[in-house]
Design a protein around this motif. Structure first.
Motif, PDB file in Angstrom:
ATOM      1  N   VAL A  25     -11.653 -13.765  79.445  1.00 10.89           N
ATOM      2  CA  VAL A  25     -12.912 -14.158  78.811  1.00 10.89           C
ATOM      3  C   VAL A  25     -12.662 -14.748  77.425  1.00 10.89           C
ATOM      4  O   VAL A  25     -13.343 -15.693  77.004  1.00 10.89           O
ATOM      5  CB  VAL A  25     -13.874 -12.959  78.735  1.00 10.89           C
ATOM      6  CG1 VAL A  25     -15.195 -13.372  78.115  1.00 10.89           C
ATOM      7  CG2 VAL A  25     -14.117 -12.387  80.123  1.00 10.89           C
ATOM      8  N   SER A  26     -11.680 -14.219  76.699  1.00  9.00           N
ATOM      9  CA  SER A  26     -11.346 -14.773  75.388  1.00  9.00           C
ATOM     10  C   SER A  26     -10.930 -16.231  75.512  1.00  9.00           C
ATOM     11  O   SER A  26     -11.305 -17.081  74.690  1.00  9.00           O
ATOM     12  CB  SER A  26     -10.223 -13.967  74.730  1.00  9.00           C
ATOM     13  OG  SER A  26     -10.620 -12.636  74.488  1.00  9.00           O
ATOM     14  N   GLN A  27     -10.177 -16.541  76.551  1.00  9.84           N
ATOM     15  CA  GLN A  27      -9.752 -17.922  76.765  1.00  9.84           C
ATOM     16  C   GLN A  27     -10.943 -18.819  77.090  1.00  9.84           C
ATOM     17  O   GLN A  27     -10.991 -19.980  76.677  1.00  9.84           O
ATOM     18  CB  GLN A  27      -8.722 -17.990  77.899  1.00  9.84           C
ATOM     19  CG  GLN A  27      -8.059 -19.352  78.048  1.00  9.84           C
ATOM     20  CD  GLN A  27      -7.357 -19.800  76.772  1.00  9.84           C
ATOM     21  OE1 GLN A  27      -6.591 -19.053  76.173  1.00  9.84           O
ATOM     22  NE2 GLN A  27      -7.640 -21.024  76.339  1.00  9.84           N
ATOM     23  N   GLN A  28     -11.921 -18.265  77.811  1.00 13.49           N
ATOM     24  CA  GLN A  28     -13.130 -19.041  78.099  1.00 13.49           C
ATOM     25  C   GLN A  28     -13.844 -19.442  76.807  1.00 13.49           C
ATOM     26  O   GLN A  28     -14.331 -20.569  76.680  1.00 13.49           O
ATOM     27  CB  GLN A  28     -14.080 -18.222  78.979  1.00 13.49           C
ATOM     28  CG  GLN A  28     -13.675 -18.132  80.440  1.00 13.49           C
ATOM     29  CD  GLN A  28     -14.719 -17.366  81.241  1.00 13.49           C
ATOM     30  OE1 GLN A  28     -15.048 -16.215  80.942  1.00 13.49           O
ATOM     31  NE2 GLN A  28     -15.244 -18.000  82.269  1.00 13.49           N
ATOM     32  N   LEU A  29     -13.917 -18.507  75.848  1.00 12.47           N
ATOM     33  CA  LEU A  29     -14.553 -18.829  74.572  1.00 12.47           C
ATOM     34  C   LEU A  29     -13.736 -19.866  73.813  1.00 12.47           C
ATOM     35  O   LEU A  29     -14.301 -20.821  73.249  1.00 12.47           O
ATOM     36  CB  LEU A  29     -14.715 -17.563  73.726  1.00 12.47           C
ATOM     37  CG  LEU A  29     -15.296 -17.767  72.314  1.00 12.47           C
ATOM     38  CD1 LEU A  29     -16.650 -18.469  72.374  1.00 12.47           C
ATOM     39  CD2 LEU A  29     -15.426 -16.434  71.573  1.00 12.47           C
ATOM     40  N   LEU A  30     -12.411 -19.721  73.820  1.00 10.72           N
ATOM     41  CA  LEU A  30     -11.564 -20.707  73.148  1.00 10.72           C
ATOM     42  C   LEU A  30     -11.788 -22.103  73.719  1.00 10.72           C
ATOM     43  O   LEU A  30     -11.856 -23.094  72.986  1.00 10.72           O
ATOM     44  CB  LEU A  30     -10.090 -20.306  73.274  1.00 10.72           C
ATOM     45  CG  LEU A  30      -9.629 -19.130  72.405  1.00 10.72           C
ATOM     46  CD1 LEU A  30      -8.238 -18.678  72.822  1.00 10.72           C
ATOM     47  CD2 LEU A  30      -9.638 -19.515  70.933  1.00 10.72           C
ATOM     48  N   ASP A  31     -11.926 -22.174  75.029  1.00  6.85           N
ATOM     49  CA  ASP A  31     -12.142 -23.472  75.680  1.00  6.85           C
ATOM     50  C   ASP A  31     -13.513 -24.046  75.351  1.00  6.85           C
ATOM     51  O   ASP A  31     -13.709 -25.266  75.398  1.00  6.85           O
ATOM     52  CB  ASP A  31     -11.997 -23.333  77.196  1.00  6.85           C
ATOM     53  CG  ASP A  31     -10.571 -22.974  77.616  1.00  6.85           C
ATOM     54  OD1 ASP A  31      -9.647 -23.227  76.816  1.00  6.85           O
ATOM     55  OD2 ASP A  31     -10.399 -22.423  78.721  1.00  6.85           O
ATOM     56  N   ALA A  32     -14.486 -23.159  75.026  1.00  4.28           N
ATOM     57  CA  ALA A  32     -15.860 -23.615  74.789  1.00  4.28           C
ATOM     58  C   ALA A  32     -16.122 -23.987  73.329  1.00  4.28           C
ATOM     59  O   ALA A  32     -17.157 -24.585  73.023  1.00  4.28           O
ATOM     60  CB  ALA A  32     -16.840 -22.519  75.208  1.00  4.28           C
ATOM     61  N   LEU A  33     -15.217 -23.647  72.398  1.00  7.33           N
ATOM     62  CA  LEU A  33     -15.441 -23.946  70.986  1.00  7.33           C
ATOM     63  C   LEU A  33     -15.457 -25.460  70.760  1.00  7.33           C
ATOM     64  O   LEU A  33     -14.721 -26.201  71.415  1.00  7.33           O
ATOM     65  CB  LEU A  33     -14.349 -23.304  70.125  1.00  7.33           C
ATOM     66  CG  LEU A  33     -14.341 -21.769  70.066  1.00  7.33           C
ATOM     67  CD1 LEU A  33     -13.131 -21.264  69.293  1.00  7.33           C
ATOM     68  CD2 LEU A  33     -15.629 -21.230  69.443  1.00  7.33           C
ATOM     69  N   PRO A  34     -16.285 -25.934  69.828  1.00 12.31           N
ATOM     70  CA  PRO A  34     -16.393 -27.380  69.603  1.00 12.31           C
ATOM     71  C   PRO A  34     -15.106 -28.008  69.067  1.00 12.31           C
ATOM     72  O   PRO A  34     -14.878 -29.201  69.243  1.00 12.31           O
ATOM     73  CB  PRO A  34     -17.529 -27.496  68.582  1.00 12.31           C
ATOM     74  CG  PRO A  34     -17.637 -26.148  67.943  1.00 12.31           C
ATOM     75  CD  PRO A  34     -17.234 -25.167  68.992  1.00 12.31           C
TER      76      PRO A  34
END
Length: 669
Positions: free
Chosen positions: A244-253
């Motif tokens: 899930v942490s990687q999902q957030l990293l991928d979603a950051l602008p």
């Protein structure tokens, strides 16, 4: 000495033990607040001047006989005038809103009074406006301390309260630290007497007295740090979830900067270790600490545990909740906000959700520290702007553990502190420093201007407003008093210049709803100019703000000026910072301000402040925002901090000492 304060409260009859304990803690804190409110100046009040020898514009003491007393006007606006004379001449004294003086027998014609005020000439005659007065037998010649206003109380009333508290101290009053510091410094009692009731204004004596007070403050603080460091070494939950942490990293602008990546690596290593994380993240203004906080909270929630973020103000808590909700809600993790403004039913629902484990992520203010806030499985506590909390407060959230596993603690601060000093001040924590700015940001263009250059400044403000930009105007005071320009004064002035800008005022003494209304108006564009004290120093994020003007800029440390400057330039548009120097700015202060023009690195500026700032005056030099300390000055007292850190004396730290000093207590504006 601290026990004597406690005993004076305990001796009040008719108070039960529980109420007595609460009153004792409250009153000891009040005594500390008063005695640690240091004079801003001293006046030499030893001599009586003949009226004929007064000097226009200078304060002086005179004694005269009342020749006449008369009043003008009615009701609360009634003005009273006294004409008094001595053997050399006559002077008129004018008192506003003072109708009661007409019935004061002490001011009858023919009586003598002692008066101190600033003499002025008007139509060839001497006059004083609203001078201090007393009967001649009540006058005590000497050096008298002058105080700035505090919490709405004028300096004269504050002085009276301080004198009363000092009268409670017998000659035998002592501190546990008197003996360890006796070789070079006075006792705590003598230091307080020297500062507030000096027999002479001797600079060397005042410096020693002030150093003694600072030593007590920093030793108490460091003693708590040493104790907390021992407690920190214990088991904690290992948080290993990565997906899930990687999902957030991928979603950051934007991708994480190198500094953000390094900080996230340190935090991940701690969270994986199975030992309690006890880390301070020191990130420059706008360096992107919130993204790192979001990654940390998400990791805890993805592992099925709870995470809580503690913020010092409702404004900052609201902004964190909004930012984190935008980042984490798309991944299925919502944020709950708990503050003192929560309605009773909403609060009960939140407390039930935290206790049952249904709520995993919460952001809040001091309301999170209340005893009725119970977590089911709290694994991570974050404390933003941790220097604004007392030592025990910032540990309070992490102490809400369940079972044998301790809570990971991540402190965050935007206050730039030189590394060597930070290692002393935050010796209970591992230190991560995050430097640099996120992608897409431009350095804020900074200029130092003189106080008499306001016309070109107004023209520049108009250009910003015409381009739909917004403007912060920072003033040093809330109240309209002798200390400087107030919020209300500047609001009135700027409203005349920019009537279409809906100029709004903001300061720390406003109610939370009033603060939020002012910030909402500024954020939405309903107001284009926000006049504020340093309450906007941290956390306020309005991307349309492009200009910040800081009056009497020489009165702030470089670290705080840097934080204030960080309120603008938070988008890809160019931001500007105007540092307005006072009329009597010194050469040393001018040199310090020039550092702001050439540097945009908070740590570099903190080091420069350390090198440039001399010892200054003994009294009244404490800069605003010095990491929460009440007397200690981060730039001037670095050597004292290191000395105390290296030679920390052993002593018993009791509750009364902590209540008096409130180590790193949240400051009030």
């Amino acid at each position: 000495m601290y026990d004597l304060f406690a005993q004076s409260i305990a001796s009040v009859p008719g108070i039960g033990p529980s109420l007595q304990k609460r009153l004792m803690a409250r009153d000891i804190r009040c005594m500390g607040d008063l005695l640690l409110h240091l004079p801003k100046d001293y006046i030499d009040d030893r001599h009586i001047h003949p009226i004929a020898q007064l000097v226009e514009g200078e304060s002086a003491r005179i004694v005269g006989r009342i020749v006449s007393r008369q009043a003008r006007g009615y009701g609360r606006s009634r003005q009273v005038s006294l004409n008094i004379a001595d053997d050399s001449g006559q002077i008129s004294l004018h008192f506003f809103h003072s109708g009661y003086m007409m019935s004061d027998a002490r001011l009858s014609e023919g009586r003598e009074i002692s008066v101190r005020g600033v003499a002025e000439r008007w139509k060839g005659f001497w006059q004083m406006s609203h001078p201090d007065w007393c009967l001649p037998e009540q006058f005590q010649p000497g050096f008298h301390a002058q105080y700035g206003s505090v919490a709405g109380l004028g300096g004269k009333r504050v002085s009276g309260f301080i004198q009363h508290v000092l009268s409670l101290l017998p000659v035998t009053a002592s501190s546990p630290l008197d003996a360890p510091l006796a070789s070079s410094l006075p006792s705590l009692r003598n230091a307080l007497i020297s500062v507030h009731m000096p027999n002479s204004v001797d600079q060397s004596m005042l410096e020693k007295a002030l150093k003694r007070l600072k030593a007590e403050e920093v030793i108490i603080y460091l003693h708590l740090m040493r104790h907390k460091k021992k407690e920190a070494d214990c088991p904690a939950h290992a948080l290993h979830q990565e997906h899930v942490s990687q999902q957030l990293l991928d979603a950051l602008p934007y991708p994480l900067t190198a500094a953000q990546q390094a900080a996230w690596h340190d935090i991940q290593s701690d969270l994986h270790s199975g030992r309690r994380m006890h880390r301070l993240l020191q990130g420059d203004v706008g360096a992107g600490k919130t993204w790192v906080a979001a990654l940390s909270m998400l990791k805890a929630a993805a592992c099925g545990y709870q995470a809580a973020l503690l913020a010092p103000t409702e404004v900052l808590a609201n902004q964190h909740a909004e930012t984190l909700q935008a980042l984490l809600a798309p991944l299925g993790f919502g944020i709950v906000l708990l503050t003192g403004s929560c309605k009773a039913k909403r609060r009960r629902d939140i407390l039930a959700g935290l206790a049952s484990g249904e709520i995993l992520l919460v952001v809040g203010t001091h309301a999170l520290l209340n005893d009725d806030v119970v977590f089911d499985r709290l694994a991570l506590a974050l404390v933003d702007e941790q220097h604004r909390f007392g030592v025990r407060q910032r540990w309070g959230l992490a102490d809400k553990q369940q079972g044998n596993h301790a809570v990971h603690l991540l402190g965050m601060t935007a206050t730039p502190i030189p590394r060597s000093l930070a290692l002393s001040l935050y010796g209970d924590m591992d230190l991560t420093i995050m430097r640099g700015m996120p992608l897409g940001r431009k350095p804020v263009e900074t200029r130092v201007i003189a106080a008499n250059k306001m016309q070109p400044l107004a023209e520049g403000m108009r250009r910003i407003l015409d381009a739909d930009g917004r403007i912060y105007w920072i003033v040093p005071r809330i109240d309209e008093d002798e200390d400087g320009v107030s919020v209300d004064q500047r609001v009135a002035l700027l409203h005349n210049y920019f009537p279409d800008a809906n100029v709004t005022g903001l300061h720390g003494r406003m109610k939370a709803t009033e603060k939020n209304a002012a910030l909402d108006a500024f954020s939405s564009g309903a107001s284009s100019i926000l006049v504020s004290t340093t309450v906007v120093e941290v956390g306020v994020n309005v991307v349309e703000a492009r200009l910040i003007i800081i009056e009497q800029a020489e009165g702030y440390g470089l670290a705080q000026l840097h934080q204030l400057r960080g309120r603008v330039g938070r988008s890809d548009a160019q931001g500007y910072c105007m540092l307005v120097a006072g009329e009597k700015v010194s050469a040393n202060s001018s040199e310090r301000l020039k550092q702001m023009v050439h540097s945009h690195d908070g740590l570099e500026l903190a080091e420069a402040d350390l090198a440039l700032r001399g010892s200054g005056d003994a009294i009244g030099t404490r800069q605003h925002g010095d990491a929460g300390f009440r007397i200690l000055n981060m730039a001037e007292d670095a050597a004292l901090v290191r000395q105390c850190f290296e030679r920390l004396p052993d002593f018993t730290l009791n509750d009364a000492m902590q209540q008096f000093w409130r180590p790193c207590a949240e400051s009030t504006d």
